[in-house]
Write a protein that holds these residues in place. Structure first.
Motif, PDB file in Angstrom:
ATOM      1  N   GLY A 369      10.353  58.955  36.128  1.00 45.04           N
ATOM      2  CA  GLY A 369       9.325  57.973  35.782  1.00 45.04           C
ATOM      3  C   GLY A 369       9.231  56.853  36.799  1.00 45.04           C
ATOM      4  N   TYR A 370      10.378  56.309  37.205  1.00 45.67           N
ATOM      5  CA  TYR A 370      10.347  55.191  38.149  1.00 45.67           C
ATOM      6  C   TYR A 370      10.062  55.646  39.570  1.00 45.67           C
ATOM      7  CZ  TYR A 370      11.461  52.164  34.364  1.00 45.67           C
ATOM      8  OH  TYR A 370      11.372  51.475  33.191  1.00 45.67           O
ATOM      9  N   ALA A 371      10.419  56.880  39.890  1.00 44.74           N
ATOM     10  CA  ALA A 371      10.035  57.424  41.188  1.00 44.74           C
ATOM     11  C   ALA A 371       8.518  57.570  41.273  1.00 44.74           C
ATOM     12  CB  ALA A 371      10.716  58.776  41.399  1.00 44.74           C
ATOM     13  N   MET A 372       7.882  57.960  40.167  1.00 43.43           N
ATOM     14  CA  MET A 372       6.421  58.061  40.122  1.00 43.43           C
ATOM     15  C   MET A 372       5.769  56.709  40.413  1.00 43.43           C
ATOM     16  SD  MET A 372       5.978  60.477  36.733  1.00 43.43           S
ATOM     17  CE  MET A 372       4.243  60.007  36.535  1.00 43.43           C
ATOM     18  N   PHE A 373       6.287  55.655  39.780  1.00 50.11           N
ATOM     19  CA  PHE A 373       5.705  54.324  39.975  1.00 50.11           C
ATOM     20  C   PHE A 373       5.886  53.861  41.417  1.00 50.11           C
ATOM     21  CE2 PHE A 373       4.564  49.997  39.421  1.00 50.11           C
ATOM     22  CZ  PHE A 373       3.922  49.871  38.202  1.00 50.11           C
ATOM     23  N   LEU A 374       7.090  54.046  41.953  1.00 47.04           N
ATOM     24  CA  LEU A 374       7.374  53.588  43.310  1.00 47.04           C
ATOM     25  C   LEU A 374       6.570  54.365  44.354  1.00 47.04           C
ATOM     26  CD1 LEU A 374      11.240  53.125  43.097  1.00 47.04           C
ATOM     27  CD2 LEU A 374       9.570  51.332  43.596  1.00 47.04           C
ATOM     28  N   SER A 378      -1.183  50.719  44.228  1.00 53.82           N
ATOM     29  CA  SER A 378      -1.645  49.845  43.151  1.00 53.82           C
ATOM     30  C   SER A 378      -2.983  50.288  42.578  1.00 53.82           C
ATOM     31  CB  SER A 378      -1.761  48.401  43.661  1.00 53.82           C
ATOM     32  OG  SER A 378      -2.660  48.340  44.764  1.00 53.82           O
ATOM     33  N   THR A 379      -3.694  51.143  43.298  1.00 54.53           N
ATOM     34  CA  THR A 379      -4.990  51.627  42.791  1.00 54.53           C
ATOM     35  C   THR A 379      -4.852  52.872  41.925  1.00 54.53           C
ATOM     36  OG1 THR A 379      -5.323  52.928  44.815  1.00 54.53           O
ATOM     37  CG2 THR A 379      -6.215  50.682  44.782  1.00 54.53           C
ATOM     38  N   ALA A 380      -3.677  53.491  41.926  1.00 58.45           N
ATOM     39  CA  ALA A 380      -3.456  54.708  41.123  1.00 58.45           C
ATOM     40  C   ALA A 380      -3.095  54.299  39.695  1.00 58.45           C
ATOM     41  CB  ALA A 380      -2.356  55.562  41.739  1.00 58.45           C
ATOM     42  N   THR A 381      -4.067  53.734  38.993  1.00 57.97           N
ATOM     43  CA  THR A 381      -3.793  53.158  37.675  1.00 57.97           C
ATOM     44  C   THR A 381      -3.308  54.195  36.667  1.00 57.97           C
ATOM     45  OG1 THR A 381      -6.129  53.397  37.110  1.00 57.97           O
ATOM     46  CG2 THR A 381      -5.425  51.276  38.000  1.00 57.97           C
ATOM     47  N   THR A 435      16.362  40.826  32.720  1.00 56.68           N
ATOM     48  CA  THR A 435      15.506  39.641  32.640  1.00 56.68           C
ATOM     49  C   THR A 435      15.125  39.108  34.022  1.00 56.68           C
ATOM     50  OG1 THR A 435      17.405  38.119  32.512  1.00 56.68           O
ATOM     51  CG2 THR A 435      16.531  38.970  30.430  1.00 56.68           C
ATOM     52  N   TRP A 436      15.857  39.531  35.066  1.00 55.92           N
ATOM     53  CA  TRP A 436      15.559  39.103  36.433  1.00 55.92           C
ATOM     54  C   TRP A 436      15.086  40.265  37.313  1.00 55.92           C
ATOM     55  CZ3 TRP A 436      15.387  34.045  37.507  1.00 55.92           C
ATOM     56  CH2 TRP A 436      16.011  33.195  36.582  1.00 55.92           C
ATOM     57  N   SER A 437      14.740  41.381  36.690  1.00 56.47           N
ATOM     58  CA  SER A 437      14.359  42.555  37.478  1.00 56.47           C
ATOM     59  C   SER A 437      12.879  42.577  37.834  1.00 56.47           C
ATOM     60  CB  SER A 437      14.730  43.839  36.726  1.00 56.47           C
ATOM     61  OG  SER A 437      14.081  43.904  35.469  1.00 56.47           O
ATOM     62  N   TYR A 438      12.037  41.963  37.011  1.00 58.78           N
ATOM     63  CA  TYR A 438      10.595  41.927  37.299  1.00 58.78           C
ATOM     64  C   TYR A 438      10.204  40.473  37.565  1.00 58.78           C
ATOM     65  CZ  TYR A 438      10.152  46.788  35.924  1.00 58.78           C
ATOM     66  OH  TYR A 438      10.270  48.153  35.867  1.00 58.78           O
ATOM     67  N   LEU A 439      10.132  40.127  38.838  1.00 56.52           N
ATOM     68  CA  LEU A 439       9.925  38.743  39.254  1.00 56.52           C
ATOM     69  C   LEU A 439       8.473  38.511  39.645  1.00 56.52           C
ATOM     70  CD1 LEU A 439      13.173  38.484  41.394  1.00 56.52           C
ATOM     71  CD2 LEU A 439      12.814  37.593  39.076  1.00 56.52           C
ATOM     72  N   PRO A 440       7.995  37.280  39.487  1.00 56.50           N
ATOM     73  CA  PRO A 440       6.570  36.993  39.717  1.00 56.50           C
ATOM     74  C   PRO A 440       6.063  37.406  41.105  1.00 56.50           C
ATOM     75  CG  PRO A 440       7.640  35.137  38.635  1.00 56.50           C
ATOM     76  CD  PRO A 440       8.730  36.088  38.999  1.00 56.50           C
ATOM     77  N   PHE A 441       6.871  37.168  42.152  1.00 52.92           N
ATOM     78  CA  PHE A 441       6.388  37.451  43.508  1.00 52.92           C
ATOM     79  C   PHE A 441       6.351  38.952  43.824  1.00 52.92           C
ATOM     80  CE2 PHE A 441      10.998  37.304  44.031  1.00 52.92           C
ATOM     81  CZ  PHE A 441      11.237  38.394  44.850  1.00 52.92           C
ATOM     82  N   ASP A 442       6.993  39.768  42.956  1.00 53.69           N
ATOM     83  CA  ASP A 442       7.158  41.184  43.264  1.00 53.69           C
ATOM     84  C   ASP A 442       6.006  42.058  42.756  1.00 53.69           C
ATOM     85  OD1 ASP A 442       8.732  43.129  44.522  1.00 53.69           O
ATOM     86  OD2 ASP A 442       9.641  43.746  42.634  1.00 53.69           O
ATOM     87  N   GLY A 443       5.095  41.468  41.953  1.00 57.42           N
ATOM     88  CA  GLY A 443       3.967  42.247  41.447  1.00 57.42           C
ATOM     89  C   GLY A 443       2.915  42.451  42.516  1.00 57.42           C
ATOM     90  N   PRO A 444       2.021  43.431  42.352  1.00 60.89           N
ATOM     91  CA  PRO A 444       1.919  44.350  41.217  1.00 60.89           C
ATOM     92  C   PRO A 444       2.765  45.609  41.365  1.00 60.89           C
ATOM     93  CG  PRO A 444       0.076  44.722  42.675  1.00 60.89           C
ATOM     94  CD  PRO A 444       0.887  43.604  43.296  1.00 60.89           C
ATOM     95  N   ASN A 445       3.457  45.789  42.518  1.00 62.47           N
ATOM     96  CA  ASN A 445       4.230  47.012  42.724  1.00 62.47           C
ATOM     97  C   ASN A 445       5.622  46.959  42.089  1.00 62.47           C
ATOM     98  OD1 ASN A 445       2.213  48.328  44.294  1.00 62.47           O
ATOM     99  ND2 ASN A 445       2.800  47.089  46.064  1.00 62.47           N
ATOM    100  N   TYR A 446       6.161  45.750  41.973  1.00 61.88           N
ATOM    101  CA  TYR A 446       7.482  45.543  41.356  1.00 61.88           C
ATOM    102  C   TYR A 446       8.518  46.508  41.937  1.00 61.88           C
ATOM    103  CZ  TYR A 446       5.033  42.583  38.027  1.00 61.88           C
ATOM    104  OH  TYR A 446       4.277  41.584  37.455  1.00 61.88           O
ATOM    105  N   ARG A 447       8.646  46.477  43.250  1.00 63.67           N
ATOM    106  CA  ARG A 447       9.569  47.398  43.905  1.00 63.67           C
ATOM    107  C   ARG A 447      11.019  47.078  43.567  1.00 63.67           C
ATOM    108  NH1 ARG A 447       6.852  50.736  46.947  1.00 63.67           N
ATOM    109  NH2 ARG A 447       4.835  50.147  47.852  1.00 63.67           N
ATOM    110  N   ILE A 448      11.329  45.817  43.349  1.00 66.11           N
ATOM    111  CA  ILE A 448      12.700  45.448  42.997  1.00 66.11           C
ATOM    112  C   ILE A 448      13.048  46.011  41.620  1.00 66.11           C
ATOM    113  CG2 ILE A 448      14.248  43.540  42.445  1.00 66.11           C
ATOM    114  CD1 ILE A 448      12.758  41.865  44.523  1.00 66.11           C
ATOM    115  N   GLY A 449      12.222  45.717  40.622  1.00 70.99           N
ATOM    116  CA  GLY A 449      12.501  46.172  39.263  1.00 70.99           C
ATOM    117  C   GLY A 449      12.510  47.679  39.134  1.00 70.99           C
TER     118      GLY A 449
END
Length: 509
Positions: A369-374, A378-381, A435-449
């Motif tokens: 699942g997370y490999a799919m997201f990574l 960002s356009t592949a909604t 709680t620190w895995s999805y950070l504001p600057f990391d969106g919309p890809n959220y590569r860290i989380g």
């Protein structure tokens, strides 16, 4: 159930001779009485099936409801965030993550003490009691006006919620043997993803109101849900039975059978509910399977709690032009899929009495699942939204599977309470990390989380494979040990304190 008390003389006589040799005449009498009881239960499968069904109907609904309310009161802050919580309190940068973190700091600190208190007070009073308190705290959160107050109430919420998940797992271990426990744990753990789904639906419905008393907007989410929690928790004082011996809805024969089902699994046990014993507490925590499984729960909780708190946020980045209510509703389906797979995985674990291999499969699915997201843009909604389903499908069953695995691989009630408490405590360190895995600057890809969740799933696969190999090899080694020689010179108490080091103990995969 008339056959229940019929003696099997040859089996009992063998047990009598064996235990006189190991422990002496007086202590052997107590063990033999237990052996008679546990031998008799196997002669009446129909009575056992009827008893199991009766326990399911009387015990599971109340604990499932309490956990559902607990989960809603924990994650509704994610729904409130979409409804303007951050804006009205003036939160900036990482303030929202800080509010989430203090909850888990309290949760981690009070996990083991809470489970010890649950054993001492009794689950029938302890579980409804803490539920009433965290319901009141949820109501109070509707009236916070600044960051400090929000952090203070979330800390207290963590203190009182810390006892519920491990407390229910420990409570159910008083009623179900190891092969049945994973699926019964799933019947309340599944309320986590279902509550995550319902929380979005409930929040979207509440936000359609103009006001509720003096509360408006996001405040109504906390005030209404808190009132529901308090009301249902008060009812639970009357519906939750502490243990089989005190169940008014069981006959004496059914109580004896319920106790025998648990006792027959416990090596050298003469009672189901033993007193506090320091050595058993230590052995419950220092158990190799407890330590390994707790690490697995820590890693998967990064994913589970990240999904719980940040799914509405992730959905907002996938569908940024939708209304707030639409975004709330889009956050619902992944939780429903997670609930379905929780029951499916735990049903498989019950059917085959195997938990470790099921966790291995779940970790692989989560990683996909997370490999799919990574791997998507960002356009592949549709692909990104689909990835949230796959991650939820693989991860939500671990709460039940890990607690069942820990419970299956300890012996006494005291060791079980400490082991489950430690397991959930370490698991919630993962919640703190989340709680620190999805950070504001990391969106919309959220590569860290998303990268963190993918890495965690990979490590779980490695741990699960190594644990499977080690447990099998250690069981083979134990088969070659002369139990009588090892136990010579030990009295009954010393033999019981051996816990997983007892030569007759075997690891349950």
């Amino acid at each position: 159930m008339s056959d229940f008390r019929t003696k099997k003389k040859s089996s009992v006589e063998e047990a009598r001779v064996e235990h006189i040799e190991s422990y002496g005449e007086t202590e052997a009498k107590t063990i033999v009485a237990s052996h008679e009881l546990t031998t008799d239960t196997s002669t009446d499968r129909k009575a056992e099936a009827q008893l199991r069904w009766k326990i399911d109907l009387y015990v599971i609904p109340t604990v499932a409801l309490l956990y559902a309310l607990c989960f809603i009161d924990r994650v509704n802050i994610g729904n409130a965030r979409l409804a303007g919580f951050e804006r009205e309190l003036g939160l900036k940068g990482y303030d929202y993550n800080l509010v989430l973190s203090v909850f888990y700091i309290a949760y981690i600190i009070f996990e083991i003490p809470s489970n010890m208190a649950c054993k001492w007070i009794g689950p029938g009073w302890f579980l409804p009691g803490i539920s009433v308190v965290f319901g009141i705290l949820t109501i109070c959160f509707a009236f916070v006006r600044d960051l400090k107050t929000a952090c203070g109430i979330r800390f207290l919420l963590g203190v009182f919620e810390s006892g519920l998940l491990p407390g229910i797992a420990y409570y159910l271990s008083r009623w179900y043997p190891r092969n049945e426990l994973a699926f019964r744990l799933s019947l309340y753990i599944v309320m986590g993803p279902l509550s995550g789904a319902f929380s979005g639906l409930l929040a979207s419905g509440i936000l359609r109101l103009d006001h509720f008393g003096s509360t408006r907007g996001w405040q109504m989410i906390f005030s209404i849900e808190g009132i529901i929690t308090v009301g249902c928790s008060l009812i639970a004082f009357f519906t939750l039975t502490d243990r089989p011996e005190t169940a008014r809805w069981l006959s004496q024969d059914e109580k004896d059978l319920a106790l025998a089902r648990i006792k027959r699994e416990r090596v050298a046990a003469t009672e189901v509910l033993d007193g506090f014993d320091r050595m058993k507490i230590i052995r419950g925590i220092a158990n190799p399977v407890t330590l390994s499984t707790a690490c697995i729960l820590l890693l998967i909780n990064i994913t589970v709690q990240g999904i719980s708190f940040f799914t509405p946020t992730v959905v907002r980045t996938i569908y940024p032009l939708n209304t707030v209510i639409s975004q709330q509703l889009y956050s619902v389906p992944p939780f429903i899929v997670g609930a379905v797979f929780t029951l499916f995985f735990c049903g498989i674990a019950w059917r085959f009495d195997r938990r470790n291999v099921v966790m291995l499969v779940g970790a692989v699915i989560t990683g996909i699942g997370y490999a799919m997201f990574l791997g998507s843009s960002s356009t592949a909604t549709s692909l990104r939204y689909g990835a949230t389903f796959v991650g939820a499908a693989g991860s939500f069953a671990f709460g039940a599977l890990c607690n069942a695995q820990v419970s299956a691989n300890v012996n006494s009630d005291t060791a079980r309470s400490s082991a489950i408490g430690f397991n959930v405590m370490l698991g919630n360190i993962g919640g703190l990390i989340a709680t620190w895995s999805y950070l504001p600057f990391d969106g919309p890809n959220y590569r860290i989380g998303n990268g963190l969740n993918l890495a965690a799933a990979g490590i779980i696969v490695v741990i699960a494979v190594l644990l499977e190999i080690w447990m099998n090899r250690d069981n083979q080694r134990r088969e070659l040990v002369d139990a009588e020689q090892v136990l010579s010179g030990h009295n009954l108490q010393e033999a019981q304190d051996l816990e997983w080091k007892h030569p007759e103990f075997r690891w349950r995969l």
